[in-house]
Scaffold this active site. Structure first.
Site, PDB file in Angstrom:
ATOM      1  N   THR A 190      -6.213  -2.470  -1.878  1.00  0.00           N
ATOM      2  CA  THR A 190      -5.945  -1.085  -2.291  1.00  0.00           C
ATOM      3  C   THR A 190      -4.476  -0.887  -2.656  1.00  0.00           C
ATOM      4  O   THR A 190      -4.126   0.155  -3.213  1.00  0.00           O
ATOM      5  CB  THR A 190      -6.314  -0.085  -1.170  1.00  0.00           C
ATOM      6  OG1 THR A 190      -5.683  -0.519   0.041  1.00  0.00           O
ATOM      7  CG2 THR A 190      -7.802  -0.001  -0.979  1.00  0.00           C
ATOM      8  N   GLY A 191      -3.642  -1.844  -2.329  1.00  0.00           N
ATOM      9  CA  GLY A 191      -2.220  -1.723  -2.656  1.00  0.00           C
ATOM     10  C   GLY A 191      -1.962  -2.220  -4.064  1.00  0.00           C
ATOM     11  O   GLY A 191      -2.861  -2.735  -4.740  1.00  0.00           O
ATOM     12  N   LYS A 234     -13.526  -6.608   9.740  1.00  0.00           N
ATOM     13  CA  LYS A 234     -12.851  -7.917   9.864  1.00  0.00           C
ATOM     14  C   LYS A 234     -11.342  -7.750   9.705  1.00  0.00           C
ATOM     15  O   LYS A 234     -10.553  -8.367  10.425  1.00  0.00           O
ATOM     16  CB  LYS A 234     -13.340  -8.876   8.767  1.00  0.00           C
ATOM     17  CG  LYS A 234     -14.645  -9.554   9.058  1.00  0.00           C
ATOM     18  CD  LYS A 234     -14.867 -10.588   7.977  1.00  0.00           C
ATOM     19  CE  LYS A 234     -16.137 -11.358   8.165  1.00  0.00           C
ATOM     20  NZ  LYS A 234     -16.429 -12.231   7.006  1.00  0.00           N
ATOM     21  N   ASP A 238      -4.335 -12.678   2.959  1.00  0.00           N
ATOM     22  CA  ASP A 238      -5.335 -11.812   3.584  1.00  0.00           C
ATOM     23  C   ASP A 238      -5.193 -11.957   5.102  1.00  0.00           C
ATOM     24  O   ASP A 238      -5.239 -13.082   5.616  1.00  0.00           O
ATOM     25  CB  ASP A 238      -6.727 -12.264   3.117  1.00  0.00           C
ATOM     26  CG  ASP A 238      -7.784 -11.246   3.471  1.00  0.00           C
ATOM     27  OD1 ASP A 238      -7.827 -10.829   4.648  1.00  0.00           O
ATOM     28  OD2 ASP A 238      -8.558 -10.871   2.585  1.00  0.00           O
ATOM     29  N   TYR A 292     -14.387   1.601  10.118  1.00  0.00           N
ATOM     30  CA  TYR A 292     -12.948   1.905  10.207  1.00  0.00           C
ATOM     31  C   TYR A 292     -12.600   2.367  11.613  1.00  0.00           C
ATOM     32  O   TYR A 292     -11.709   1.802  12.260  1.00  0.00           O
ATOM     33  CB  TYR A 292     -12.620   2.995   9.182  1.00  0.00           C
ATOM     34  CG  TYR A 292     -11.157   3.368   9.099  1.00  0.00           C
ATOM     35  CD1 TYR A 292     -10.240   2.525   8.471  1.00  0.00           C
ATOM     36  CD2 TYR A 292     -10.699   4.578   9.619  1.00  0.00           C
ATOM     37  CE1 TYR A 292      -8.895   2.888   8.365  1.00  0.00           C
ATOM     38  CE2 TYR A 292      -9.359   4.939   9.517  1.00  0.00           C
ATOM     39  CZ  TYR A 292      -8.464   4.089   8.896  1.00  0.00           C
ATOM     40  OH  TYR A 292      -7.134   4.457   8.794  1.00  0.00           O
ATOM     41  N   GLY A 336       0.826  -1.215   0.000  1.00  0.00           N
ATOM     42  CA  GLY A 336       0.000   0.000   0.000  1.00  0.00           C
ATOM     43  C   GLY A 336       0.850   1.250   0.000  1.00  0.00           C
ATOM     44  O   GLY A 336       2.091   1.191  -0.147  1.00  0.00           O
ATOM     45  N   PHE A 337       0.197   2.369   0.172  1.00  0.00           N
ATOM     46  CA  PHE A 337       0.889   3.657   0.132  1.00  0.00           C
ATOM     47  C   PHE A 337       1.988   3.733   1.201  1.00  0.00           C
ATOM     48  O   PHE A 337       3.192   3.778   0.892  1.00  0.00           O
ATOM     49  CB  PHE A 337      -0.168   4.772   0.262  1.00  0.00           C
ATOM     50  CG  PHE A 337       0.329   6.066   0.799  1.00  0.00           C
ATOM     51  CD1 PHE A 337       1.447   6.682   0.242  1.00  0.00           C
ATOM     52  CD2 PHE A 337      -0.319   6.690   1.860  1.00  0.00           C
ATOM     53  CE1 PHE A 337       1.918   7.896   0.748  1.00  0.00           C
ATOM     54  CE2 PHE A 337       0.129   7.897   2.360  1.00  0.00           C
ATOM     55  CZ  PHE A 337       1.257   8.491   1.819  1.00  0.00           C
TER      56      PHE A 337
HETATM   57  P1  NAD Z   1      -3.472   1.831   1.717  1.00  0.00           P
HETATM   58  O1  NAD Z   1      -4.889   1.515   1.416  1.00  0.00           O
HETATM   59  O2  NAD Z   1      -2.645   2.406   0.611  1.00  0.00           O
HETATM   60  O3  NAD Z   1      -2.698   0.564   2.272  1.00  0.00           O
HETATM   61  C1  NAD Z   1      -3.321  -0.492   2.946  1.00  0.00           C
HETATM   62  C2  NAD Z   1      -2.726  -1.792   2.425  1.00  0.00           C
HETATM   63  O4  NAD Z   1      -3.328  -2.895   3.125  1.00  0.00           O
HETATM   64  C3  NAD Z   1      -3.016  -2.019   0.933  1.00  0.00           C
HETATM   65  O5  NAD Z   1      -1.856  -2.460   0.281  1.00  0.00           O
HETATM   66  C4  NAD Z   1      -4.095  -3.099   0.941  1.00  0.00           C
HETATM   67  O6  NAD Z   1      -4.117  -3.876  -0.243  1.00  0.00           O
HETATM   68  C5  NAD Z   1      -3.714  -3.884   2.190  1.00  0.00           C
HETATM   69  N1  NAD Z   1      -4.842  -4.634   2.754  1.00  0.00           N
HETATM   70  C6  NAD Z   1      -6.109  -4.183   2.977  1.00  0.00           C
HETATM   71  N2  NAD Z   1      -6.856  -5.150   3.524  1.00  0.00           N
HETATM   72  C7  NAD Z   1      -6.035  -6.236   3.655  1.00  0.00           C
HETATM   73  C8  NAD Z   1      -6.230  -7.555   4.137  1.00  0.00           C
HETATM   74  N3  NAD Z   1      -7.413  -7.966   4.604  1.00  0.00           N
HETATM   75  N4  NAD Z   1      -5.168  -8.406   4.111  1.00  0.00           N
HETATM   76  C9  NAD Z   1      -3.965  -8.023   3.620  1.00  0.00           C
HETATM   77  N5  NAD Z   1      -3.733  -6.782   3.144  1.00  0.00           N
HETATM   78  C10 NAD Z   1      -4.755  -5.905   3.160  1.00  0.00           C
HETATM   79  O7  NAD Z   1      -3.479   2.807   2.969  1.00  0.00           O
HETATM   80  P2  NAD Z   1      -2.297   3.552   3.730  1.00  0.00           P
HETATM   81  O8  NAD Z   1      -2.599   4.987   3.712  1.00  0.00           O
HETATM   82  O9  NAD Z   1      -0.986   3.073   3.251  1.00  0.00           O
HETATM   83  O10 NAD Z   1      -2.538   3.039   5.214  1.00  0.00           O
HETATM   84  C11 NAD Z   1      -1.728   2.040   5.825  1.00  0.00           C
HETATM   85  C12 NAD Z   1      -2.141   1.890   7.276  1.00  0.00           C
HETATM   86  O11 NAD Z   1      -1.959   3.120   7.961  1.00  0.00           O
HETATM   87  C13 NAD Z   1      -3.602   1.487   7.451  1.00  0.00           C
HETATM   88  O12 NAD Z   1      -3.704   0.578   8.513  1.00  0.00           O
HETATM   89  C14 NAD Z   1      -4.268   2.792   7.828  1.00  0.00           C
HETATM   90  O13 NAD Z   1      -5.408   2.585   8.609  1.00  0.00           O
HETATM   91  C15 NAD Z   1      -3.181   3.512   8.595  1.00  0.00           C
HETATM   92  N6  NAD Z   1      -3.365   4.961   8.556  1.00  0.00           N
HETATM   93  C16 NAD Z   1      -3.124   5.684   7.422  1.00  0.00           C
HETATM   94  C17 NAD Z   1      -3.348   7.064   7.425  1.00  0.00           C
HETATM   95  C18 NAD Z   1      -3.086   7.927   6.221  1.00  0.00           C
HETATM   96  O14 NAD Z   1      -3.349   9.123   6.269  1.00  0.00           O
HETATM   97  N7  NAD Z   1      -2.566   7.437   5.129  1.00  0.00           N
HETATM   98  C19 NAD Z   1      -3.808   7.689   8.584  1.00  0.00           C
HETATM   99  C20 NAD Z   1      -4.061   6.906   9.703  1.00  0.00           C
HETATM  100  C21 NAD Z   1      -3.824   5.552   9.690  1.00  0.00           C
END
Ligand code: NAD
Ligand code: UDP
Length: 315
Positions: free
Chosen positions: A36-37, A90, A57, A144, A11-12
């Site tokens: 989302t990644g 979940k 997952d 969330y 992911g990001f």
């Molecule tokens: P993102 O959506 O880019 O990354 C999330 C990653 O998790 C993706 O690669 C997605 O494919 C993977 N994923 C989702 N569900 C999954 C599952 N069931 N099993 C395996 N992989 C799964 O989001 P992000 O911005 O990179 O966020 C990463 C983490 O940081 C998250 O937990 C998010 O809640 C937390 N976070 C981010 C922010 C922000 O501003 N970017 C703020 C607060 C918290």
């Protein structure tokens, strides 16, 4: 060299963290279900001998022998986490149970990517870690917010009951390259709209505020938190306290992209928090004077360059 598991690593934020951990000489397993990644975010790491990619997952148990686990798996943008809200809860809750179970079994240290959303629509400003939050348990953001709150509870209880070595970090709005271009978050939306000279969509009147942190500052904070003394478990706020209204952000993006876009105003989504700003005193005190270094203009320029290249690549 440590063996490190990063869930949500494609992911990001996860992809930046994997980059940094590989650069620092660690052995990294990147686990993701690609909801989302994207493999594009980490494809440059694939040839590296100490980088391993696993499609999995987190709602299913997983086993690997590692020293540290960064638990990031969870969609973070409202559009994506509301697409399948049951799955979002979940992922947060069962993902936390599975990863905590793993940490317990292999005696690994585990860090949870929690969120400023645990504060909901906050009644105190800026938010300190002591604040319990103002969260709607049955609204469109609840899958969330409550999922992440329950994950924090699980982390604390595994720590108290089973002595699992935990860290909790509450991340405030973070942006940068590798954000999904269509993930609906405000920074990616505004930049994509501005680069395409499309209308910039402000929800509400734009007076709501957020504090925007560039991803490199977050990654530095996460690594310091993971490697902090064992007795410091958090939660700790990691964010940039410089606060902007959404209208100011739109104007700044238009200025930096020299876009011809017009600003338009659309309906504010339900339960959209009015303000958000981290108090980062605890992070400064406990994480070797950690403080964000990259301010909005510099971070936006880097992110605009990324999205500009992205648009050119897909043409
Ligand atoms: P993102 O959506 O880019 O990354 C999330 C990653 O998790 C993706 O690669 C997605 O494919 C993977 N994923 C989702 N569900 C999954 C599952 N069931 N099993 C395996 N992989 C799964 O989001 P992000 O911005 O990179 O966020 C990463 C983490 O940081 C998250 O937990 C998010 O809640 C937390 N976070 C981010 C922010 C922000 O501003 N970017 C703020 C607060 C918290
Ligand atoms: N927002 C907006 N236009 C957009 C996308 C988001 O005005 O195209 C607003 C949104 O309503 C919220 C703020 O920007 O008030 C931040 O939204 P984001 O989804 O990035 O993060 P979060 O609300 O989770 O902090």
């Amino acid at each position: 060299m440590k063996r490190i598991l990063v869930t949500g690593g494609a992911g990001f934020i996860g992809s930046h963290l994997c980059d940094r951990l590989i650069k620092d000489g660690h052995d990294v397993i990147c686990l993701d279900n690609y909801f989302t990644g994207s493999k594009r975010n980490i494809e440059h790491l694939l040839p590296h001998p100490y980088f391993e990619l696993v499609r999995h997952d987190v709602i299913q148990p997983y086993f690997a022998e590692v020293d540290q686990i960064y638990n990031l798996a969870c969609p973070a943008s409202p559009v994506h986490y509301q697409y399948n809200p049951i799955k979002t809860t979940k992922t947060s809750v069962m993902g936390a149970i599975n990863m905590l179970g793993l940490a317990k079994r292999i005696k690994a240290r585990i860090l949870q990517a929690s969120t400023s959303e645990v504060y909901g629509d906050p009644e105190i400003h800026p938010q300190t870690e002591e604040y319990w939050g103002n969260v709607n348990p049955i609204g469109i953001r609840s899958c969330y917010d409550e999922g992440k709150r329950c994950a924090e509870t699980l982390f604390m209880d595994y720590h108290k009951q089973n002595q699992v070595d935990i860290k909790i970090m509450r991340i405030f709005n973070t942006y940068g390259p590798n954000m999904h271009p269509n993930d609906g978050r405000v920074v990616s939306n505004f930049i994509m709209q501005a680069l395409k000279n499309q209308d910039i969509t402000i929800y509400g009147d734009g007076s709501q505020s957020r504090s925007f942190q560039y991803v490199d500052d977050l990654v530095e904070g996460a690594i310091r938190m993971m490697n902090s003394p064992k007795d410091f478990i958090g939660p700790v706020n990691i964010g940039n306290p410089n606060e902007f209204t959404i209208l100011e952000l739109a104007q700044e993006v238009i200025r930096l992209t020299q876009s011809k876009s017009k600003i338009i105003f659309e309906k504010l989504p339900m339960d959209d928090p009015m303000q958000r700003q981290p108090d980062i005193s605890l992070a400064k005190e406990r994480l070797n004077n950690w403080t964000p270094n990259i301010q909005l203009e510099e971070g936006l320029i880097k992110t605009i360059t990324y999205f500009d290249n992205f648009i050119r690549d897909i043409k």
